[in-house]
Design an enzyme around this catalytic site. Structure first.
Site, short mmCIF file in Angstrom:
data_model
loop_
_atom_site.label_atom_id
_atom_site.label_comp_id
_atom_site.label_asym_id
_atom_site.label_seq_id
_atom_site.Cartn_x
_atom_site.Cartn_y
_atom_site.Cartn_z
NE ARG A 144 39.55 31.96 17.35
CZ ARG A 144 40.35 32.58 18.22
NH1 ARG A 144 40.88 33.76 17.92
NH2 ARG A 144 40.62 32.02 19.37
CE LYS A 166 37.41 26.61 24.48
NZ LYS A 166 37.07 27.98 23.99
NE ARG A 209 45.16 31.49 19.58
CZ ARG A 209 44.09 30.80 19.96
NH1 ARG A 209 44.02 30.36 21.19
NH2 ARG A 209 43.11 30.56 19.13
NE ARG A 246 43.11 34.67 23.35
CZ ARG A 246 42.31 33.61 23.31
NH1 ARG A 246 41.61 33.27 24.37
NH2 ARG A 246 42.23 32.88 22.22
NE ARG A 274 36.93 25.11 18.41
CZ ARG A 274 37.99 25.45 19.14
NH1 ARG A 274 38.71 24.53 19.71
NH2 ARG A 274 38.29 26.72 19.30
P1 AMP Z 1 41.67 27.38 20.11
O1 AMP Z 1 43.09 27.50 20.53
O2 AMP Z 1 40.92 26.32 20.85
O3 AMP Z 1 40.96 28.72 20.12
O4 AMP Z 1 41.69 26.92 18.58
C1 AMP Z 1 42.30 27.70 17.58
C2 AMP Z 1 41.84 27.22 16.21
O5 AMP Z 1 42.26 25.86 16.02
C3 AMP Z 1 40.34 27.19 16.00
O6 AMP Z 1 39.83 28.47 15.60
C4 AMP Z 1 40.22 26.14 14.91
O7 AMP Z 1 40.60 26.66 13.65
C5 AMP Z 1 41.27 25.13 15.32
N1 AMP Z 1 40.73 24.10 16.24
C6 AMP Z 1 41.07 23.88 17.54
N2 AMP Z 1 40.39 22.85 18.06
C7 AMP Z 1 39.59 22.39 17.07
C8 AMP Z 1 38.63 21.35 16.98
N3 AMP Z 1 38.34 20.56 18.04
N4 AMP Z 1 38.00 21.17 15.80
C9 AMP Z 1 38.27 21.94 14.72
N5 AMP Z 1 39.15 22.96 14.73
C10 AMP Z 1 39.81 23.19 15.90
#
Ligand code: AMP
Length: 226
Positions: free
Chosen positions: A180, A21, A169, A135, A96
């Site tokens: 996740r 994404k 990360r 990554r 989400r």
């Molecule tokens: P990402 O960078 O999109 O993989 O997000 C990393 C982490 O941030 C996720 O595993 C969640 O803990 C939190 N997170 C990101 N976006 C959301 C969302 N829309 N709703 C809830 N938690 C989120």
């Protein structure tokens, strides 16, 4: 009027962690002049800045769970109101949950906007752990790399900006990735049906080569924003 507003394209990228994404959103941002809005990036910035939202989100993110709808919706709403979002946005990692999707609908309705397309990046779970655990990104310009699939030409040096500061990360480890993925299937995957029912869903096979997937997404975005 500032922020996202009437007739600005609104695109959503759906897909599990590791589906690409962020990579695809950045490419679409460049190609179409849209703004990539990643709630993961916004939350990581809040954690780094030590804000109240960041303090509440830190442990949840480290465990691979979802941060509360309340916090994420507030962060997204504030970001959407910033002037650059008037160019149109690509939502990466939001919504989400169904609560977030409904909040987004309400927010867009209040500014007379609609969702142009919700694009679901379809991948195999088994491949995601390998993709995610290898990554890293450039600390200078944010370019994404991978130990196996996209290593920099010179070890630890960004091809784009020359920075030698590479970042991994904290939640990109096998254990957290499993949580996740679980959160994705339990709470986010139902949104595929949600957007299908609204007639805006587009499915894309995202197991192939990055450039070929980007071309497909480009075609979808071009026709959805025409
Ligand atoms: P990402 O960078 O999109 O993989 O997000 C990393 C982490 O941030 C996720 O595993 C969640 O803990 C939190 N997170 C990101 N976006 C959301 C969302 N829309 N709703 C809830 N938690 C989120």
């Amino acid at each position: 009027m500032d922020g996202a507003q009437m007739n600005c394209p609104v695109l959503i990228l759906l897909g599990p962690p590791g589906a690409g994404k962020g990579t695809q959103a950045r490419m679409l941002e460049e190609k179409f002049g849209l703004v990539q809005l990643s709630t993961g990036d916004l939350l990581r910035a809040a954690v780094a800045a030590g804000t109240e939202a960041g303090k509440a989100a830190k442990a949840v993110m480290e465990a691979g769970d979802l941060v509360s709808d309340e916090i994420v919706i507030a962060i997204l709403r504030d970001r959407l109101a910033e002037p650059d979002c008037a160019k149109g946005v690509i939502l990466d990692g939001f919504p989400r949950t169904t609560v977030q999707a409904e909040a987004l609908d309400a927010l867009l309705a209040s500014t007379g906007q609609k969702i142009n397309a919700a694009i679901s990046l379809e991948v195999d779970d088994a491949a995601m752990v390998t993709r995610i655990s290898g990554r890293f990104t450039c600390g200078g310009c944010g370019e994404g790399y991978h130990d196996t699939f996209k290593a920099p030409k010179v070890l630890n040096t960004c091809d784009k900006c020359g920075s030698t500061e590479m970042k991994r990360r904290a939640d990109d480890n096998a254990e957290t990735v499993a949580s996740r993925l679980e959160a994705y299937h339990a709470q986010t995957a139902p949104l595929i049906e949600y957007y299908d029912a609204k007639g805006v869903l587009q499915n894309v096979d995202a197991m192939g080569e990055i450039g070929a997937i980007a071309d497909q997404l480009g075609d979808i975005v071009a026709s959805a924003t025409r």
